[in-house]
Design a protein around this motif. Structure first.
Motif, PDB file in Angstrom:
ATOM      1  N   GLY A   1     -11.074 -38.061   3.491  1.00 24.10           N
ATOM      2  CA  GLY A   1     -11.988 -38.474   4.543  1.00 24.10           C
ATOM      3  C   GLY A   1     -11.304 -39.325   5.601  1.00 24.10           C
ATOM      4  N   GLN A   2     -11.587 -39.013   6.856  1.00 24.60           N
ATOM      5  CA  GLN A   2     -10.980 -39.742   7.958  1.00 24.60           C
ATOM      6  C   GLN A   2     -11.898 -40.874   8.426  1.00 24.60           C
ATOM      7  N   PRO A   3     -11.333 -41.989   8.858  1.00 26.47           N
ATOM      8  CA  PRO A   3     -12.163 -43.155   9.214  1.00 26.47           C
ATOM      9  C   PRO A   3     -13.230 -42.836  10.248  1.00 26.47           C
ATOM     10  N   GLY A   4     -12.820 -42.199  11.343  1.00 25.13           N
ATOM     11  CA  GLY A   4     -13.784 -41.889  12.385  1.00 25.13           C
ATOM     12  C   GLY A   4     -14.824 -40.881  11.941  1.00 25.13           C
ATOM     13  N   THR A   5     -14.413 -39.915  11.127  1.00 23.53           N
ATOM     14  CA  THR A   5     -15.335 -38.901  10.625  1.00 23.53           C
ATOM     15  C   THR A   5     -16.393 -39.533   9.742  1.00 23.53           C
ATOM     16  N   ASN A   6     -15.961 -40.335   8.776  1.00 24.27           N
ATOM     17  CA  ASN A   6     -16.912 -40.992   7.887  1.00 24.27           C
ATOM     18  C   ASN A   6     -17.867 -41.890   8.669  1.00 24.27           C
TER      19      ASN A   6
END
Length: 572
Positions: free
Chosen positions: A264-269
């Motif tokens: 999981g990517q920070p911005g995505t989450n």
């Protein structure tokens, strides 16, 4: 030979497979299946048998074959050890919704209950890893049983099915004609209830910050166009689970990245967590995919879930809108109800997606972590740089999973990566690569494994060599059971136990199995080895040391928190 002439049950079984479009099956012979193998011998020009070195691996081959073709993968084993071994290879297919037909022979009917060698209750054994089981008691029932098994595998939520045939039924004579059935995905195009579609469309239309999470069901349904159109109509960012990677091109303006706690990517989450309405498409929406129920949260967010299985649609989110049906069909239903978002709102949403996508795992400053040790990201990006888009990549659990999921680009929607996230079974990628290579003849395949998984599956290197398959095997080596050791580092006070096996010379083992290989110690050596494979696609093994996760964590959000001092284990 006429399809209605008298012949053995085994011959009918093989004929039925051929008539239903099965051209390849994977398996390991055993005592109770000898007659079946004799029937295969007589039809060897029409159906290919791929001899695996282990029944579990044969199941992984069939699983991967099914994932990249949307056709039923077929695996064959015999009673006793064959049946108990194959169970371990079916668990991920069952959890991931992959259509696999398990063919297994059984003891003679007259030996039932006598304590016969290899006797076991196969229906009970397979009940935990198959959605449907049948024992064929008469050769005359064989054609209908094969057709029904194939239909069951692709109907509703896809999954493995078991067709069990006693050895004397394989020898029994019958004149039963062959029956054909549906043997590919989607097995049926089911629409969701009109009133629920209207309700969902109202929520989506009124959303201020809509988001979409796409899973493996998009691949099974072939719902790529509908997904992209819904995203563009709503101005909604599309995050994917690991299984859903490739549901939308990574070059698309609405693509967000991987969501959840593995890759999981920070911005995505953050984008999904902040959304007021989230549409789940063909994903289980479990704790891992939602970053421990934060993206989306179980309360405060309107969740709409499309799932082919009515019991699963909305199950994990109380009060959600459940749209039970085929992903492509349901997305098309929604499109007929939705109106496009007008500028400037659409441009604001597009900018918000771009901002979230840009908040990603930072690129390392150097391709090498230390002398002789290369970053996993460098390895993945180097493979893509040399081999390009026209390959399929399989990633094992552990180090390969988040790195392949996050750093392998997909420039056109489709399944370009295969990562087993139903159970995350180690040892998957090497045999699965054989399945993919057989499914997509001539297409280069990349199998990204790790030293722990290699030790479980290295026997299948001989299978790749025997068929001279264009498979590049890349091993990420950290000389430990790295994932578990990292968990012990974060949550057990650094008390490492049972995670440090001795080293194995993987290249030597590969060569012993007929596969050429090389140990690389720098980014330049890695690129040279990749260029060698690109010029001559063949079974080829590259072993590369990567930093331990303790020294360089992969993109796993919970581990970032753990390294910062938060010792609470994430919910899986």
């Amino acid at each position: 030979m006429s399809s209605a002439s008298p012949r053995r049950g085994a011959d009918v079984l093989v004929e039925a497979l051929i008539a239903n479009g099965v051209e390849t099956l994977f398996g390991v012979p055993g005592d109770t299946g000898v007659v079946f193998y004799d029937a295969l011998f007589h039809q060897r020009e029409r159906i290919e048998h791929v001899l695996a070195r282990d029944e579990r691996h044969a199941a992984y081959m069939a699983d991967a074959f099914a994932r990249v073709t949307n056709r039923v993968g077929v695996v064959e084993v015999s009673s006793g050890g064959g049946t108990t071994y194959v169970v371990g290879g079916l668990g991920d297919a069952y959890a991931s919704g992959i259509p696999v037909l398990l063919l297994t022979s059984d003891i003679h009917r007259s030996s039932r209950g006598t304590g016969a060698l290899t006797e076991i209750d196969q229906v009970a054994l397979f009940s935990a890893v198959t959605k449907w089981q049948v024992v064929v008691e008469k050769a005359a029932d064989m054609p209908a049983a094969v057709a029904q098994a194939l239909k069951e595998a692709v109907s509703g939520r896809p999954g493995p099915v078991a067709l069990i045939v006693p050895e004397d039924v394989l020898e029994e004579i019958t004149d039963a004609p062959v029956v054909t059935s549906v043997a590919s995905l989607p097995g049926e195009r089911v629409a969701a209830a009109a009133e629920e579609i209207a309700r969902a469309a109202q929520f989506l239309q009124a959303a201020r910050r809509p988001a979409i999470v796409a899973g493996g069901g998009v691949h099974a349904s072939g719902a790529y166009a509908g997904l992209q159109q819904v995203a563009a109509t709503l101005g909604a960012g599309v995050a994917t689970s690991i299984h859903g990677q490739g549901s939308i091109a990574t070059t698309d303006a609405w693509w967000l990245g991987i969501v959840g706690n593995n890759g999981g990517q920070p911005g995505t989450n953050r984008y999904v967590a902040d959304a007021d309405v989230v549409l789940l498409v063909g994903t289980r929406g479990n704790a891992t995919n939602t970053n421990s129920w934060k993206a989306p949260a179980r309360s405060g967010t309107t969740v709409i879930q499309i799932d082919i299985q009515e019991a699963r649609a909305g199950r994990n989110f109380e009060g959600s809108v459940a749209l039970a049906g085929d992903a492509k069909t349901v997305l098309d239903q929604l499109l007929r109800e939705l109106r496009g978002v007008l500028d400037p709102d659409l441009e604001k949403r597009r900018a918000a997606v771009a901002e979230a996508r840009a908040d990603a795992t930072p690129r390392t400053q150097s391709p090498e972590h230390a002398p002789g040790v290369i970053y996993p990201r460098t390895v993945i990006e180097s493979i893509h740089e040399v081999l390009g888009d026209d390959v399929t990549v399989i990633g094992d659990p552990g180090t390969p999973t988040p790195n392949v999921a996050v750093f392998w680009p997909v420039t056109e929607a489709g399944r370009r990566t295969v990562i087993p996230r139903g159970h995350g079974p180690m040892g998957y990628a090497i045999p699965a690569a054989v399945g993919v290579a057989k499914a997509l003849p001539g297409r280069p395949v990349v199998s990204v494994t790790a030293d722990g998984s290699f030790a479980m599956a290295c026997g299948e290197l001989e299978t790749a060599a025997r068929f001279h398959l264009p498979i590049l095997f890349v091993q990420l080596t950290n000389n430990s059971m790295g994932w578990i050791k990292m968990l012990q580092h974060l949550y057990s006070g650094g008390r490492y136990f049972g995670v440090d096996p001795g080293p194995v010379d993987a290249v030597m083992v590969a060569r012993a199995n007929g596969v050429d290989g090389v140990k690389v110690t720098s980014a330049d050596e890695l690129k040279a080895a990749l260029v060698s494979f690109a010029g001559d696609p063949r079974p080829f093994y590259i072993d590369v040391d990567v930093p331990h996760m303790i020294d360089y964590a992969p993109p796993v959000p919970a581990w970032d928190k753990g390294l910062a001092g938060d010792t609470e284990r994430p919910v899986y």
